[in-house]
Design a protein around this motif. Structure first.
Motif, PDB file in Angstrom:
ATOM      1  N   LYS A 123      91.495   5.016  60.613  1.00 49.89           N
ATOM      2  CA  LYS A 123      90.113   5.125  60.142  1.00 49.89           C
ATOM      3  C   LYS A 123      89.795   6.569  59.712  1.00 49.89           C
ATOM      4  O   LYS A 123      89.180   6.802  58.673  1.00 49.89           O
ATOM      5  N   SER A 124      90.251   7.519  60.526  1.00 43.72           N
ATOM      6  CA  SER A 124      89.982   8.931  60.214  1.00 43.72           C
ATOM      7  C   SER A 124      90.720   9.354  58.954  1.00 43.72           C
ATOM      8  O   SER A 124      90.176  10.088  58.117  1.00 43.72           O
ATOM      9  N   ILE A 125      91.981   8.891  58.834  1.00 40.78           N
ATOM     10  CA  ILE A 125      92.765   9.247  57.637  1.00 40.78           C
ATOM     11  C   ILE A 125      92.090   8.660  56.399  1.00 40.78           C
ATOM     12  O   ILE A 125      91.965   9.318  55.376  1.00 40.78           O
ATOM     13  N   LYS A 126      91.608   7.397  56.549  1.00 42.04           N
ATOM     14  CA  LYS A 126      90.924   6.739  55.433  1.00 42.04           C
ATOM     15  C   LYS A 126      89.674   7.535  55.030  1.00 42.04           C
ATOM     16  O   LYS A 126      89.435   7.785  53.851  1.00 42.04           O
ATOM     17  N   SER A 127      88.921   7.974  56.050  1.00 37.76           N
ATOM     18  CA  SER A 127      87.701   8.759  55.763  1.00 37.76           C
ATOM     19  C   SER A 127      88.053  10.033  55.028  1.00 37.76           C
ATOM     20  O   SER A 127      87.397  10.404  54.049  1.00 37.76           O
ATOM     21  N   LEU A 128      89.117  10.713  55.501  1.00 40.71           N
ATOM     22  CA  LEU A 128      89.543  11.972  54.869  1.00 40.71           C
ATOM     23  C   LEU A 128      89.883  11.730  53.401  1.00 40.71           C
ATOM     24  O   LEU A 128      89.452  12.484  52.514  1.00 40.71           O
ATOM     25  N   ILE A 129      90.633  10.643  53.160  1.00 38.19           N
ATOM     26  CA  ILE A 129      91.039  10.341  51.774  1.00 38.19           C
ATOM     27  C   ILE A 129      89.813  10.058  50.898  1.00 38.19           C
ATOM     28  O   ILE A 129      89.685  10.582  49.788  1.00 38.19           O
ATOM     29  N   PHE A 130      88.867   9.260  51.440  1.00 39.77           N
ATOM     30  CA  PHE A 130      87.684   8.933  50.637  1.00 39.77           C
ATOM     31  C   PHE A 130      86.836  10.169  50.339  1.00 39.77           C
ATOM     32  O   PHE A 130      86.366  10.362  49.219  1.00 39.77           O
ATOM     33  N   VAL A 131      86.654  11.013  51.373  1.00 33.82           N
ATOM     34  CA  VAL A 131      85.856  12.240  51.175  1.00 33.82           C
ATOM     35  C   VAL A 131      86.526  13.122  50.118  1.00 33.82           C
ATOM     36  O   VAL A 131      85.866  13.645  49.218  1.00 33.82           O
ATOM     37  N   LEU A 132      87.844  13.249  50.237  1.00 33.62           N
ATOM     38  CA  LEU A 132      88.582  14.073  49.279  1.00 33.62           C
ATOM     39  C   LEU A 132      88.476  13.520  47.858  1.00 33.62           C
ATOM     40  O   LEU A 132      88.268  14.269  46.909  1.00 33.62           O
ATOM     41  N   LEU A 133      88.614  12.190  47.758  1.00 32.52           N
ATOM     42  CA  LEU A 133      88.506  11.549  46.435  1.00 32.52           C
ATOM     43  C   LEU A 133      87.144  11.822  45.810  1.00 32.52           C
ATOM     44  O   LEU A 133      87.044  12.157  44.628  1.00 32.52           O
ATOM     45  N   GLU A 134      86.098  11.727  46.654  1.00 36.20           N
ATOM     46  CA  GLU A 134      84.735  11.964  46.179  1.00 36.20           C
ATOM     47  C   GLU A 134      84.608  13.401  45.673  1.00 36.20           C
ATOM     48  O   GLU A 134      84.062  13.649  44.590  1.00 36.20           O
ATOM     49  N   LYS A 135      85.159  14.346  46.446  1.00 34.13           N
ATOM     50  CA  LYS A 135      85.087  15.753  46.055  1.00 34.13           C
ATOM     51  C   LYS A 135      85.873  16.000  44.772  1.00 34.13           C
ATOM     52  O   LYS A 135      85.451  16.771  43.917  1.00 34.13           O
ATOM     53  N   MET A 136      87.036  15.340  44.659  1.00 35.74           N
ATOM     54  CA  MET A 136      87.855  15.513  43.462  1.00 35.74           C
ATOM     55  C   MET A 136      87.141  14.978  42.220  1.00 35.74           C
ATOM     56  O   MET A 136      87.173  15.596  41.162  1.00 35.74           O
ATOM     57  N   LEU A 137      86.470  13.822  42.382  1.00 34.46           N
ATOM     58  CA  LEU A 137      85.752  13.247  41.246  1.00 34.46           C
ATOM     59  C   LEU A 137      84.599  14.146  40.823  1.00 34.46           C
ATOM     60  O   LEU A 137      84.330  14.331  39.643  1.00 34.46           O
ATOM     61  N   LYS A 138      83.937  14.730  41.837  1.00 34.36           N
ATOM     62  CA  LYS A 138      82.818  15.652  41.540  1.00 34.36           C
ATOM     63  C   LYS A 138      83.354  16.867  40.777  1.00 34.36           C
ATOM     64  O   LYS A 138      82.766  17.287  39.773  1.00 34.36           O
ATOM     65  N   SER A 139      84.484  17.404  41.271  1.00 31.32           N
ATOM     66  CA  SER A 139      85.093  18.567  40.606  1.00 31.32           C
ATOM     67  C   SER A 139      85.509  18.209  39.185  1.00 31.32           C
ATOM     68  O   SER A 139      85.330  19.006  38.258  1.00 31.32           O
ATOM     69  N   ALA A 140      86.066  16.998  39.028  1.00 29.89           N
ATOM     70  CA  ALA A 140      86.509  16.566  37.693  1.00 29.89           C
ATOM     71  C   ALA A 140      85.323  16.473  36.742  1.00 29.89           C
ATOM     72  O   ALA A 140      85.418  16.874  35.577  1.00 29.89           O
ATOM     73  N   SER A 141      84.193  15.987  37.275  1.00 28.94           N
ATOM     74  CA  SER A 141      82.991  15.876  36.439  1.00 28.94           C
ATOM     75  C   SER A 141      82.496  17.275  36.046  1.00 28.94           C
ATOM     76  O   SER A 141      82.143  17.516  34.880  1.00 28.94           O
ATOM     77  N   ASN A 142      82.485  18.216  37.013  1.00 36.21           N
ATOM     78  CA  ASN A 142      82.074  19.599  36.710  1.00 36.21           C
ATOM     79  C   ASN A 142      83.003  20.224  35.676  1.00 36.21           C
ATOM     80  O   ASN A 142      82.576  20.915  34.767  1.00 36.21           O
ATOM     81  N   LEU A 143      84.297  19.950  35.860  1.00 33.41           N
ATOM     82  CA  LEU A 143      85.308  20.508  34.966  1.00 33.41           C
ATOM     83  C   LEU A 143      85.129  19.980  33.543  1.00 33.41           C
ATOM     84  O   LEU A 143      85.253  20.725  32.567  1.00 33.41           O
ATOM     85  N   SER A 144      84.815  18.698  33.459  1.00 35.63           N
ATOM     86  CA  SER A 144      84.599  18.089  32.147  1.00 35.63           C
ATOM     87  C   SER A 144      83.421  18.774  31.443  1.00 35.63           C
ATOM     88  O   SER A 144      83.493  19.086  30.251  1.00 35.63           O
ATOM     89  N   ASP A 145      82.340  19.046  32.205  1.00 38.02           N
ATOM     90  CA  ASP A 145      81.189  19.769  31.641  1.00 38.02           C
ATOM     91  C   ASP A 145      81.607  21.170  31.198  1.00 38.02           C
ATOM     92  O   ASP A 145      81.206  21.642  30.136  1.00 38.02           O
ATOM     93  N   ALA A 146      82.430  21.823  32.049  1.00 33.56           N
ATOM     94  CA  ALA A 146      82.855  23.193  31.742  1.00 33.56           C
ATOM     95  C   ALA A 146      83.707  23.228  30.470  1.00 33.56           C
ATOM     96  O   ALA A 146      83.554  24.122  29.642  1.00 33.56           O
ATOM     97  N   LEU A 147      84.573  22.237  30.308  1.00 30.53           N
ATOM     98  CA  LEU A 147      85.426  22.183  29.109  1.00 30.53           C
ATOM     99  C   LEU A 147      84.576  21.999  27.856  1.00 30.53           C
ATOM    100  O   LEU A 147      84.794  22.650  26.840  1.00 30.53           O
ATOM    101  N   GLN A 148      83.572  21.130  27.970  1.00 30.31           N
ATOM    102  CA  GLN A 148      82.663  20.903  26.841  1.00 30.31           C
ATOM    103  C   GLN A 148      81.897  22.186  26.540  1.00 30.31           C
ATOM    104  O   GLN A 148      81.779  22.599  25.397  1.00 30.31           O
TER     105      GLN A 148
END
Lengths: 238, 232
Positions: A178-203
């Motif tokens: 359960k903890s590993i799953k939570s870690l993965i989900f939190v990380l995925l969420e952070k990565m998606l947020k970073s990817a969205s910021n990065l996409s804005d930065a590239l534009q």
């Protein structure tokens, strides 16, 4: 500081390897990476390893940095060894050779990323893959992807460490799925947020996949010399 | 001049911006202040054409962002709140050159501008450094350098002091002030910190996607700040 921080990062040194033409370095990396799995004879693998050590010395980069870079792959080495132990105990020496080959492979790519700046890598990939443009291939996109992977892999390591520490401070138990799953989900969420910021930065910074590098690359004498050495090495080893 | 004309912006089913009208004159230092969720970042993203108005128009020096997205974007730089995500390359000078390559500049021209920008922000000593090894304050200057090198007329600073300690906070705000004064760059500071207002000339206060104050900061009073949900 995160463990993976040095992963694939350029190290500024005034060395022969650093000053080699970026296109040649990419080509050498590909050739040597194929060669490491093509050779069968242990004595030849040993000779290959000695050559790699000589290249490491020529980069003038502290050997510790190479060792540090390997940390992320320890689990892979253990996994290979375990597989041989469980399924093919009689061929354990082959497992060790497989790890040896992987070590060489990782070290070859590390030499490339330690000694070549991202912009040089991008220019190299851009120039080498220009003939593929007729098939709709966008070299700058590929080059940017590689560049961003090198830039953001350490950032992800830091984010993972921070998230892990935050979870541990609130008594998370990483032996539980359960903890590993939570870690993965939190990380995925952070990565998606970073990817969205990065996409804005590239534009925002007007990224254009069709822009071609204006840099003119010319091979120098030591580039030709290195080419001769690599060809000689391939012939001798293979 | 940046003109915001009857701007409405809808996200999913809600209007985040509701009939916003604003003019930002050249060489001004303007602070757009509001509580979290007031719509200030959404408004700022329209200046850089990162968002397209649902209704209304944004005109940057006569260029409508709906029709001239890229040309309008060339005029407005954007330093993001999460500036770490804005830095694309690992080596400082390479990251600064990124935008210049996109503008199609030659290697020599780009190198010259990179050097000038590093000088301007007094960060020459980290030109060859790995971004991951820098402090937050240095990273923010690198993000700013990447924007500054592209020579925009306007720069949006989205909550630049959020992730910084006191020393770095005043440092970045002084850098912004210097750029506004000496380089004649119009600075648009997005913030929710009242103290940041002391660096600006004009203030715009936002609440629930609307502008409730737009004037010189001296006219700002506690009543307006309280209405905006800020501690006056």
């Amino acid at each position: 500081m995160a463990k993976g921080l040095s992963f694939g990062q350029y190290v500024h040194k005034d060395s022969l390897i650093h000053s080699l033409d970026c296109r040649l370095k990419i080509i050498y990396t590909v050739i040597l990476s194929i060669l490491v799995f093509a050779i069968k004879d242990i004595s030849k693998i040993l000779l290959f390893t000695i050559c790699i050590f000589i290249i490491i010395i020529l980069t003038k980069i502290d050997f510790k940095s190479y060792i540090k870079n390997l940390r992320a792959f320890y689990s892979l080495f253990v996994f290979i060894l375990l597989m041989y132990l469980i399924f093919s105990r009689n061929n354990l020496n082959q497992g060790l050779i497989a790890i040896w080959r992987f070590w060489i492979l990782i070290t070859i790519s590390t030499i490339l990323t330690f000694s070549t700046t991202i912009s040089s890598l991008i220019i190299g990939i851009d120039k080498l893959s220009r003939p593929l443009k007729v098939f709709g291939f966008k070299p700058r996109n590929i080059a940017l992807l590689i560049s961003m992977a090198i830039r953001f892999v350490p950032v992800m390591f830091i984010k993972m460490e921070r998230t892990k520490e935050a979870m541990l401070s609130r008594l998370a138990n990483f032996r539980r799925l359960k903890s590993i799953k939570s870690l993965i989900f939190v990380l995925l969420e952070k990565m998606l947020k970073s990817a969205s910021n990065l996409s804005d930065a590239l534009q925002s910074r007007l990224y254009n996949e069709n822009v071609e590098s204006q840099k003119v690359l010319k091979l120098k004498l030591y580039d030709y010399l290195s080419l001769a050495i690599v060809i000689f090495l391939v012939i001798v080893i293979y | 001049m940046i003109q915001v004309k009857n701007l409405w912006f809808k996200y999913e089913n809600d209007f985040i911006l509701k009939n916003v009208n604003l003019e930002i004159k050249e060489n001004n230092f303007i602070a757009i202040i509001g509580a979290n969720g007031s719509g200030k970042t959404t408004l700022a993203k329209h200046f850089n054409s990162l968002l397209t108005p649902t209704k209304g128009n944004i005109i940057i020096d006569g260029l409508n962002t709906k029709k001239n997205e890229v040309n309008a974007r060339k005029k407005v730089g954007f330093v993001f709140q999460n500036f770490e995500d804005q830095i694309i390359h690992s080596i400082v000078e390479e990251d600064i050159a990124f935008g210049l390559e996109n503008l199609g500049l030659s290697d020599n021209q780009a190198s010259k501008i990179v050097r000038e920008t590093l000088d301007k922000l007094r960060i020459n000593h980290i030109a060859k450094s790995n971004v991951n090894m820098l402090s937050m304050g240095q990273k923010q200057l690198v993000a700013l350098a990447g924007v500054l090198a592209m020579k925009p007329k306007y720069i949006v600073f989205d909550e630049p002091t959020t992730n910084l300690d006191v020393r770095n906070k005043s440092n970045i705000l002084n850098v912004i002030k210097d750029l506004n004064k000496n380089e004649e760059i119009t600075a648009i500071l997005i913030t929710n910190v009242l103290d940041d207002l002391m660096y600006a000339e004009n203030a715009v206060v936002m609440k629930n996607g609307q502008i409730i104050f737009d004037d010189v900061k001296s006219k700002l009073n506690k009543k307006i700040l309280k209405k905006a949900g800020l501690n006056g």
